[in-house]
Design a protein around this motif. Structure first.
Motif, PDB file in Angstrom:
ATOM      1  N   ASN A  52       1.047  -1.174  -0.044  1.00 14.41           N
ATOM      2  CA  ASN A  52       0.182  -0.094  -0.128  1.00 14.41           C
ATOM      3  C   ASN A  52       0.957   1.198  -0.124  1.00 14.41           C
ATOM      4  N   ILE A  53       0.846   2.145  -1.049  1.00 14.70           N
ATOM      5  CA  ILE A  53       1.577   3.382  -1.110  1.00 14.70           C
ATOM      6  C   ILE A  53       0.617   4.407  -1.593  1.00 14.70           C
ATOM      7  N   ALA A  54       0.603   5.592  -0.822  1.00 14.80           N
ATOM      8  CA  ALA A  54      -0.346   6.737  -1.059  1.00 14.80           C
ATOM      9  C   ALA A  54      -1.707   6.350  -1.290  1.00 14.80           C
ATOM     10  N   GLY A  55      -2.108   5.105  -0.644  1.00 15.81           N
ATOM     11  CA  GLY A  55      -3.772   4.658  -0.775  1.00 15.81           C
ATOM     12  C   GLY A  55      -3.872   3.877  -1.842  1.00 15.81           C
ATOM     13  N   TYR A  56      -2.730   3.426  -2.562  1.00 17.32           N
ATOM     14  CA  TYR A  56      -3.052   2.393  -3.674  1.00 17.32           C
ATOM     15  C   TYR A  56      -2.304   1.408  -3.316  1.00 17.32           C
ATOM     16  N   LEU A  57      -2.664   0.038  -3.690  1.00 17.49           N
ATOM     17  CA  LEU A  57      -2.375  -1.187  -3.919  1.00 17.49           C
ATOM     18  C   LEU A  57      -1.656  -1.529  -5.133  1.00 17.49           C
ATOM     19  N   VAL A  58      -0.304  -2.036  -4.783  1.00 24.51           N
ATOM     20  CA  VAL A  58       0.540  -2.119  -5.935  1.00 24.51           C
ATOM     21  C   VAL A  58       1.511  -3.424  -5.836  1.00 24.51           C
ATOM     22  N   GLY A  59       1.243  -4.211  -6.857  1.00 28.64           N
ATOM     23  CA  GLY A  59       1.921  -5.531  -7.012  1.00 28.64           C
ATOM     24  C   GLY A  59       3.591  -5.262  -7.167  1.00 28.64           C
ATOM     25  N   LEU A  60       4.357  -5.897  -6.709  1.00 30.10           N
ATOM     26  CA  LEU A  60       5.892  -5.750  -6.888  1.00 30.10           C
ATOM     27  C   LEU A  60       6.355  -7.095  -6.880  1.00 30.10           C
ATOM     28  N   ARG A  61       7.431  -7.473  -7.980  1.00 25.82           N
ATOM     29  CA  ARG A  61       8.403  -8.511  -7.686  1.00 25.82           C
ATOM     30  C   ARG A  61       9.398  -8.484  -6.661  1.00 25.82           C
ATOM     31  N   LEU A  62       9.886  -9.482  -6.142  1.00 26.18           N
ATOM     32  CA  LEU A  62      10.764  -9.226  -4.917  1.00 26.18           C
ATOM     33  C   LEU A  62      12.038  -8.710  -5.507  1.00 26.18           C
ATOM     34  N   ASN A  63      12.445  -8.752  -6.613  1.00 26.86           N
ATOM     35  CA  ASN A  63      13.755  -8.186  -7.155  1.00 26.86           C
ATOM     36  C   ASN A  63      13.475  -6.597  -7.104  1.00 26.86           C
ATOM     37  N   GLU A  64      12.170  -6.093  -7.688  1.00 23.26           N
ATOM     38  CA  GLU A  64      12.042  -4.768  -7.650  1.00 23.26           C
ATOM     39  C   GLU A  64      11.911  -4.277  -6.264  1.00 23.26           C
ATOM     40  N   ALA A  65      11.320  -4.833  -5.358  1.00 25.50           N
ATOM     41  CA  ALA A  65      11.267  -4.740  -4.005  1.00 25.50           C
ATOM     42  C   ALA A  65      12.482  -4.547  -3.192  1.00 25.50           C
ATOM     43  N   ALA A  66      13.436  -5.284  -3.470  1.00 23.25           N
ATOM     44  CA  ALA A  66      14.919  -5.550  -3.059  1.00 23.25           C
ATOM     45  C   ALA A  66      15.623  -4.234  -3.453  1.00 23.25           C
ATOM     46  N   SER A  67      15.396  -3.426  -4.589  1.00 24.50           N
ATOM     47  CA  SER A  67      15.982  -2.236  -4.748  1.00 24.50           C
ATOM     48  C   SER A  67      15.435  -1.159  -4.183  1.00 24.50           C
ATOM     49  N   ILE A  68      14.528  -1.118  -3.284  1.00 26.18           N
ATOM     50  CA  ILE A  68      14.046   0.009  -2.467  1.00 26.18           C
ATOM     51  C   ILE A  68      14.377  -0.095  -1.052  1.00 26.18           C
ATOM     52  N   MET A  69      15.069   0.981  -0.741  1.00 27.98           N
ATOM     53  CA  MET A  69      15.719   0.997   0.648  1.00 27.98           C
ATOM     54  C   MET A  69      14.565   1.736   1.470  1.00 27.98           C
ATOM     55  N   VAL A  70      14.491   1.299   2.686  1.00 30.22           N
ATOM     56  CA  VAL A  70      13.571   1.762   3.581  1.00 30.22           C
ATOM     57  C   VAL A  70      14.060   1.464   5.169  1.00 30.22           C
ATOM     58  N   LEU A  71      13.316   2.410   5.931  1.00 33.82           N
ATOM     59  CA  LEU A  71      13.528   2.285   7.311  1.00 33.82           C
ATOM     60  C   LEU A  71      12.219   2.318   7.942  1.00 33.82           C
ATOM     61  N   PRO A  72      12.115   1.306   9.134  1.00 32.36           N
ATOM     62  CA  PRO A  72      10.686   1.122   9.861  1.00 32.36           C
ATOM     63  C   PRO A  72      10.384   2.590  10.460  1.00 32.36           C
ATOM     64  N   LEU A  73       9.298   2.838  10.693  1.00 37.57           N
ATOM     65  CA  LEU A  73       8.847   4.374  10.744  1.00 37.57           C
ATOM     66  C   LEU A  73       9.495   4.729  12.221  1.00 37.57           C
ATOM     67  N   GLU A  74       9.522   3.863  13.390  1.00 36.52           N
ATOM     68  CA  GLU A  74      10.200   4.215  14.399  1.00 36.52           C
ATOM     69  C   GLU A  74      11.460   4.461  14.386  1.00 36.52           C
ATOM     70  N   GLU A  75      12.281   4.140  13.473  1.00 39.42           N
ATOM     71  CA  GLU A  75      13.881   4.354  13.361  1.00 39.42           C
ATOM     72  C   GLU A  75      14.020   5.764  12.489  1.00 39.42           C
ATOM     73  N   SER A  76      12.877   5.908  11.611  1.00 40.89           N
ATOM     74  CA  SER A  76      12.977   7.218  10.620  1.00 40.89           C
ATOM     75  C   SER A  76      12.639   8.470  11.479  1.00 40.89           C
ATOM     76  N   GLY A  77      12.260   8.093  12.742  1.00 39.10           N
ATOM     77  CA  GLY A  77      11.844   9.436  13.779  1.00 39.10           C
ATOM     78  C   GLY A  77      10.012   9.981  13.538  1.00 39.10           C
ATOM     79  N   GLU A  78       9.413   9.116  12.711  1.00 37.76           N
ATOM     80  CA  GLU A  78       8.063   9.484  12.628  1.00 37.76           C
ATOM     81  C   GLU A  78       7.283   8.253  13.366  1.00 37.76           C
ATOM     82  N   ILE A  79       6.145   8.703  13.940  1.00 35.30           N
ATOM     83  CA  ILE A  79       5.235   7.853  14.405  1.00 35.30           C
ATOM     84  C   ILE A  79       3.739   8.036  13.824  1.00 35.30           C
ATOM     85  N   ASP A  80       3.212   6.745  13.498  1.00 33.05           N
ATOM     86  CA  ASP A  80       2.083   6.694  12.806  1.00 33.05           C
ATOM     87  C   ASP A  80       0.836   7.253  13.787  1.00 33.05           C
TER      88      ASP A  80
END
Length: 80
Positions: A52-80
């Protein structure tokens, strides 16, 4: 951490895209820095995943998802 490593239902914040060959495609789909993403569904084989990104459901292959770097919200300094 890579998006492909994120557990189901965890919210993460995008920090960048590593693969220049698919970065434009992913950015056009909404995968931009600081956007919040949640893993919504996993197929039985684990590939593809649905996020789920920006309210949309998007299908991704694992190789595509592996190129996207992320941080858990707790570590990024944001709280939901």
């Amino acid at each position: 951490m890579r998006l492909s490593e994120v557990p189901l239902n965890q919210k993460v914040k995008i920090t960048g895209i590593e693969d220049p060959q698919i970065s434009l495609k992913l950015m056009e789909m909404g995968f931009i820095t600081d956007e919040v993403v949640t893993i919504e569904y996993l197929t039985s084989s684990g590939d593809p995943i649905v996020v789920n990104i920006a309210g949309y459901l998007v299908g991704l292959r694992l190789n595509e998802a592996a190129s996207i770097m992320v941080l858990p919200l707790e570590e990024s300094g944001e709280i939901d």
